[in-house]
Write a protein that holds these residues in place. Sequence first.
Motif, short mmCIF file in Angstrom:
data_model
loop_
_atom_site.label_atom_id
_atom_site.label_comp_id
_atom_site.label_asym_id
_atom_site.label_seq_id
_atom_site.Cartn_x
_atom_site.Cartn_y
_atom_site.Cartn_z
N GLU A 17 0.72 -1.20 -0.03
CA GLU A 17 0.11 0.09 0.05
C GLU A 17 0.78 1.23 0.15
O GLU A 17 0.74 2.22 -0.79
CB GLU A 17 -1.12 0.08 1.18
CG GLU A 17 -1.88 1.12 1.10
CD GLU A 17 -2.83 1.31 2.45
OE1 GLU A 17 -3.45 2.09 2.51
OE2 GLU A 17 -2.92 0.11 3.08
N ARG A 18 1.89 1.15 0.86
CA ARG A 18 2.77 2.55 1.09
C ARG A 18 3.48 2.72 -0.49
O ARG A 18 3.72 3.81 -0.99
CB ARG A 18 3.72 2.33 2.13
CG ARG A 18 4.78 3.65 2.24
CD ARG A 18 5.72 3.66 3.27
NE ARG A 18 6.39 2.12 3.25
CZ ARG A 18 7.45 2.05 2.58
NH1 ARG A 18 7.95 2.99 1.79
NH2 ARG A 18 8.01 0.98 2.51
N ARG A 19 3.80 1.40 -0.91
CA ARG A 19 4.72 1.38 -2.12
C ARG A 19 4.10 2.17 -3.13
O ARG A 19 4.20 3.13 -4.22
CB ARG A 19 5.13 0.24 -2.51
CG ARG A 19 6.64 -0.26 -1.57
CD ARG A 19 6.47 -1.69 -1.68
NE ARG A 19 6.98 -2.20 -2.91
CZ ARG A 19 8.28 -2.57 -3.36
NH1 ARG A 19 9.08 -2.54 -2.34
NH2 ARG A 19 8.55 -2.91 -4.72
N LEU A 20 2.60 1.75 -3.28
CA LEU A 20 1.83 2.22 -4.68
C LEU A 20 1.46 3.80 -4.19
O LEU A 20 1.80 4.40 -5.24
CB LEU A 20 0.37 1.37 -4.59
CG LEU A 20 -0.59 1.88 -5.32
CD1 LEU A 20 -0.14 1.95 -6.88
CD2 LEU A 20 -1.76 1.17 -5.26
N PHE A 21 1.27 4.06 -3.16
CA PHE A 21 0.87 5.41 -2.92
C PHE A 21 2.05 6.54 -2.91
O PHE A 21 1.93 7.63 -3.29
CB PHE A 21 0.12 5.88 -1.86
CG PHE A 21 -1.50 4.94 -1.91
CD1 PHE A 21 -2.08 5.59 -2.73
CD2 PHE A 21 -1.87 4.15 -1.09
CE1 PHE A 21 -3.34 4.93 -3.05
CE2 PHE A 21 -3.04 3.52 -1.26
CZ PHE A 21 -3.79 3.95 -2.28
N ASP A 22 3.16 5.85 -2.75
CA ASP A 22 4.40 6.84 -2.79
C ASP A 22 4.68 6.83 -4.17
O ASP A 22 5.21 8.07 -4.80
CB ASP A 22 5.41 6.19 -2.03
CG ASP A 22 5.72 6.25 -0.64
OD1 ASP A 22 4.80 6.99 -0.19
OD2 ASP A 22 6.59 5.57 0.03
N LEU A 23 4.51 5.85 -5.15
CA LEU A 23 4.56 5.96 -6.38
C LEU A 23 3.66 6.97 -7.18
O LEU A 23 4.01 7.81 -8.16
CB LEU A 23 4.38 4.42 -7.07
CG LEU A 23 4.56 4.45 -8.86
CD1 LEU A 23 5.93 4.90 -9.21
CD2 LEU A 23 4.30 3.26 -9.06
N ALA B 226 7.81 1.34 -10.62
CA ALA B 226 8.49 2.18 -9.66
C ALA B 226 10.11 2.24 -10.21
O ALA B 226 10.79 3.10 -10.20
CB ALA B 226 8.51 1.66 -8.43
N ALA B 227 10.44 1.12 -10.95
CA ALA B 227 11.75 1.14 -11.66
C ALA B 227 11.82 1.60 -12.86
O ALA B 227 12.50 1.55 -13.72
CB ALA B 227 11.98 -0.45 -11.63
N GLU B 228 10.74 2.37 -13.20
CA GLU B 228 10.61 2.87 -14.76
C GLU B 228 10.65 2.19 -15.88
O GLU B 228 11.08 2.35 -17.03
CB GLU B 228 11.60 4.15 -15.00
CG GLU B 228 11.40 5.16 -13.70
CD GLU B 228 12.65 6.37 -14.05
OE1 GLU B 228 13.25 6.28 -14.89
OE2 GLU B 228 12.61 7.29 -13.08
#
Length: 591
Positions: free
Chosen positions: A314-320, A376-378
């Motif tokens: 969840e945090r990874r998605l919303f940070d992205l 996230a890694a483009e």
Amino acid sequence: MVSPRVYPPGVVRSQKPAFIRKIHQPARDTPPDMPMRPMIHPWIVLAALAAFFVPPAPAAAQRPQRTSAFQPAACMFELPAEAHEGEDIECGYLTVPEEHAHPEGPTIRLAVAIVKSQDPSPAPDPLVMLQGGPGGSTIDYFSQALFMPPASLLRADRDIVLFDQRGTLYSQPALTCPEDIALVERTIERRLSDEEAERLSLEAAQACRARLIREGVDLSAFDSLENAADVEALRVALGYEQINLYGVSYGTLLALHVMRQHPAGLRSVILDAVVPAQTNFLAEVPRSQDRAFGELFAACRADPACDVAFPNLERRLFDLVERLNREPARVPVTDPETGKSYRMVMDGDDFLGLMFQLLYASEVLPALPLLVDRVAAEDYTFLSRVAPLIVFDRTIAAGMYYSVICAEDADFTMADVDLAGVRKPFVEDAERSARTLARLCRQWGVQPLPDSVDAPVTSDIPTLVLNGRFDPITPPAFGEQAAQTLTNSYVFTFGNTAHGSAVAGPCPASIVLDFLADPTTRPDASCIAAHPAPEFLTPEGLLLTSALNAPLAWLEGKNLWQAVLLALTLGLLLSPFAVWPLAWLARALSG
């Protein structure tokens, strides 16, 4: 079904009109058009159909009345490689009144395709399938899917009748809006402000409306009640004493209307990804979105491999999302029809909208955490392959969507929307989307349906209700709610499916077949326990089944024909049923 899907209004910084989204398909969703096929069956002309809708005039004053009739014709769509016209599929058109209460008035033609059973002596009662949307094409999706497993299992012992609902792709007239695609082409490489995106989307919808009216289309005739009367007219014209009715997404709402208006012709009903008549799904969209993402996050945490590979998804998605909103990505996409390439702008809201749309598809669920990791890694390989199939979709009948939604579900305000506990990203567009829908419907100008359409449907017709745990627009609670007044209903929720479960795997297909064999007996659903959750893909790799390998291959640019099928599912079966998600869709898929 699967809708199937629902579309929401409200365009935010999107190159694609926020009011439109594919796949089935949803009771007042997004709008697109869809195709159907011809067939060879006992054709019976509907005699004196008007008698069912208007009181008979005195004999001396009666005039000849136009009847609904079916005429065989060449199939109006490209057949699957495995199918042969006349042997496996028969096509034609059903002519019905534009308004069933006025049988002597203008008529329209509905495209029909009968997919023949694999049994040379099929059951006398076929399965009639209703796509989502509104605006999705039943023929466009199911004519292909029914020749591939697991959907092909449904052809085991009965014919399957597909018809493009009034206003959709292969029916005449088709209420498609090419103005929307033109807007996408003009703006896909720009990052629009919320205000500009809303203005342009409304202008495109207004241009579509003006053109359809010039062509003589009565927009108020394209609603769920006329649509339901078409189903009964189809049954009578083809000479079936009874039919089994399957609806996905908006198709479930349509099926419920048929159950209320024309129950005598129904042997059984299957509701897949349910839109209850008594619930305005539009007012529930923010909570439905939030719930589905919460289920995704929870399922990843509960899977040891997923939790290790993607801790705190969840945090990874919303940070992205926040990062892309600060610095949007440029995703290369190519219009599959014109071959023209673009560098689509994708900010965080766009990406979150794309994630929302992908949640519709059970097949891609296992790859979603990995997708977040790749973006996230483009690495935009997957997005470059899938986004064009949705952004440039020309099969959705947006005009049909607008007519249905504005007549039936646009009568809500923000006071009806419960945003308590909903994550901030899903709250932010709620008010804007509601405002945009209200403006769109004022422009569209169709007559509202009576309040009676919002009453619960009470019936003792045997009914199978199918829910998907991860369904982002029609949560399992919707199916349970509809079943409360369906006295002979069986409700099942699948732990590894999303929007539309019937053809998401052998297990739900076997339950459908068991139910159709004897609708009066609860079907055997023991297989559900064997698949409690998706098996997520991770960079380290799992012992993958062929189904799970597919999404990973797409991420690497391989086996893209499978991605095309997914796009059909998203656009034709699932998408057509979401209103608020339109804003997300517009952003996410149009860049």
